[in-house]
Design a protein around this motif. Structure first.
Motif, PDB file in Angstrom:
ATOM      1  N   LYS A 197      35.036  41.530  39.461  1.00 61.66           N
ATOM      2  CA  LYS A 197      35.832  41.497  38.231  1.00 61.66           C
ATOM      3  C   LYS A 197      35.005  41.777  36.972  1.00 61.66           C
ATOM      4  O   LYS A 197      35.444  42.527  36.088  1.00 61.66           O
ATOM      5  N   ASP A 198      33.838  41.212  36.882  1.00 62.46           N
ATOM      6  CA  ASP A 198      33.050  41.360  35.657  1.00 62.46           C
ATOM      7  C   ASP A 198      32.713  42.827  35.370  1.00 62.46           C
ATOM      8  O   ASP A 198      32.548  43.206  34.198  1.00 62.46           O
ATOM      9  N   ILE A 201      37.019  44.856  35.056  1.00 65.66           N
ATOM     10  CA  ILE A 201      38.245  44.318  34.453  1.00 65.66           C
ATOM     11  C   ILE A 201      38.792  45.202  33.343  1.00 65.66           C
ATOM     12  O   ILE A 201      40.002  45.236  33.095  1.00 65.66           O
ATOM     13  N   ASP A 202      37.959  45.947  32.649  1.00 70.66           N
ATOM     14  CA  ASP A 202      38.432  46.794  31.545  1.00 70.66           C
ATOM     15  C   ASP A 202      38.653  48.235  31.986  1.00 70.66           C
ATOM     16  O   ASP A 202      38.552  49.167  31.190  1.00 70.66           O
ATOM     17  N   VAL A 222      46.720  41.049  37.897  1.00 79.79           N
ATOM     18  CA  VAL A 222      47.287  40.546  36.644  1.00 79.79           C
ATOM     19  C   VAL A 222      46.981  39.053  36.486  1.00 79.79           C
ATOM     20  O   VAL A 222      46.681  38.571  35.384  1.00 79.79           O
ATOM     21  N   ALA A 223      47.019  38.310  37.592  1.00 75.34           N
ATOM     22  CA  ALA A 223      46.696  36.885  37.549  1.00 75.34           C
ATOM     23  C   ALA A 223      45.246  36.646  37.139  1.00 75.34           C
ATOM     24  O   ALA A 223      44.903  35.564  36.645  1.00 75.34           O
ATOM     25  N   GLU A 224      44.403  37.669  37.341  1.00 80.71           N
ATOM     26  CA  GLU A 224      42.994  37.570  36.962  1.00 80.71           C
ATOM     27  C   GLU A 224      42.716  38.232  35.609  1.00 80.71           C
ATOM     28  O   GLU A 224      41.581  38.547  35.280  1.00 80.71           O
ATOM     29  N   ASN A 225      43.812  38.485  34.856  1.00 77.60           N
ATOM     30  CA  ASN A 225      43.720  39.014  33.483  1.00 77.60           C
ATOM     31  C   ASN A 225      43.407  40.496  33.386  1.00 77.60           C
ATOM     32  O   ASN A 225      42.994  40.975  32.318  1.00 77.60           O
ATOM     33  N   PHE A 226      43.616  41.249  34.479  1.00 79.71           N
ATOM     34  CA  PHE A 226      43.644  42.703  34.355  1.00 79.71           C
ATOM     35  C   PHE A 226      44.921  43.057  33.589  1.00 79.71           C
ATOM     36  O   PHE A 226      45.964  42.418  33.756  1.00 79.71           O
ATOM     37  N   LYS A 227      44.862  44.070  32.742  1.00 79.76           N
ATOM     38  CA  LYS A 227      46.020  44.428  31.920  1.00 79.76           C
ATOM     39  C   LYS A 227      47.015  45.259  32.734  1.00 79.76           C
ATOM     40  O   LYS A 227      46.651  46.304  33.293  1.00 79.76           O
TER      41      LYS A 227
END
Length: 242
Positions: A197-198, A201-202, A222-227
């Motif tokens: 993820k690090d 993610i962007d 999405v639950a892991e804050n991916f847009k």
């Protein structure tokens, strides 16, 4: 965004090559000359003589004055449509309808790209990856390719050939057996992406697989804050959630 007009073409089957586990690389050449314009990530439909339309991602990237297309097709002995399709391919000529699909790359984003492919979903990703690699200013590219067994990576050397400081390949096997001697990553594809993820993610994310796999991956990311607006798949168009 204007999509290229869909047209129907008659094609010669130039090559039908068995790669692995019933998966064939199919090369088509249009009788009318050049391939209709399309974008990396789009798909075509092979039109069977009974009227059935079989959809397959285009594995080759678009190039000027293109004469051939590459598809990756798995032969399914239990499917009457699949048997009929391969009978027509072996006869050497098929009709296609293209381009189709809203999940594609038109230009290379100014951010990393993450491609998540299950099985022959690799074909769609191959087209977009090869387009991206041809651009000198592309950002980091990550490919997560999932298969049930190591034999499912039916073009095992190609991602290795792409390797560079800016291309990162992660094969993931879901159902390993003791005799496989698999030493790589195991589990679900989205778990591997979340583990990284690090780094990713962007990114702009593209997913290819069954509707169940795509939506499970989408929800997990999405639950892991991916847009959500940066996550793309053909499934969102042809199998929308009710």
């Amino acid at each position: 965004m204007q999509i290229n007009q869909v047209s129907t073409q008659s094609c010669q089957v130039v090559d039908l090559q068995l790669l692995s586990e019933g998966i064939y690389r199919v090369t088509l050449k249009c009788h009318q000359g050049y391939i209709p314009d399309y974008r990396a990530g789009q798909y075509l439909e092979i039109l069977l003589t009974g009227g059935e339309a079989c959809a397959f991602s285009i594995a080759s990237p678009p190039v000027p004055m293109q004469k051939e297309l590459e598809l990756h097709i798995q032969k399914l002995p239990s499917s009457a449509n699949s048997i009929k399709l391969f009978n027509e391919l072996e006869q050497g000529s098929v009709s296609i309808r293209m381009p189709k699909g809203q999940c594609f790359l038109e230009s290379i984003p100014d951010k990393p790209l993450v491609f998540i492919a299950a099985g022959t979903g690799f074909a769609q990703m191959k087209s977009m990856i090869e387009l991206s690699l041809a651009k000198p200013d592309h950002k980091d590219i990550y490919l997560y390719w999932g298969a049930r067994s190591p034999e499912g990576f039916y073009m095992p050397n190609l991602p290795i050939h792409w390797a560079s400081p800016h291309f990162h390949y992660h094969p993931v096997v879901s159902d390993t057996l003791d005799e496989d001697s698999w030493k790589g990553r195991q589990g679900l594809l989205f778990e591997a992406v979340i583990d990284d993820k690090d780094s990713v993610i962007d990114s702009e994310v593209f997913i290819s697989g069954s509707p169940q796999m795509v939506y499970a991956t989408f929800d997990a990311l999405v639950a892991e804050n991916f847009k959500a607006e940066y996550i793309h798949s053909d499934v969102f168009e042809y199998a929308p959630r009710s």
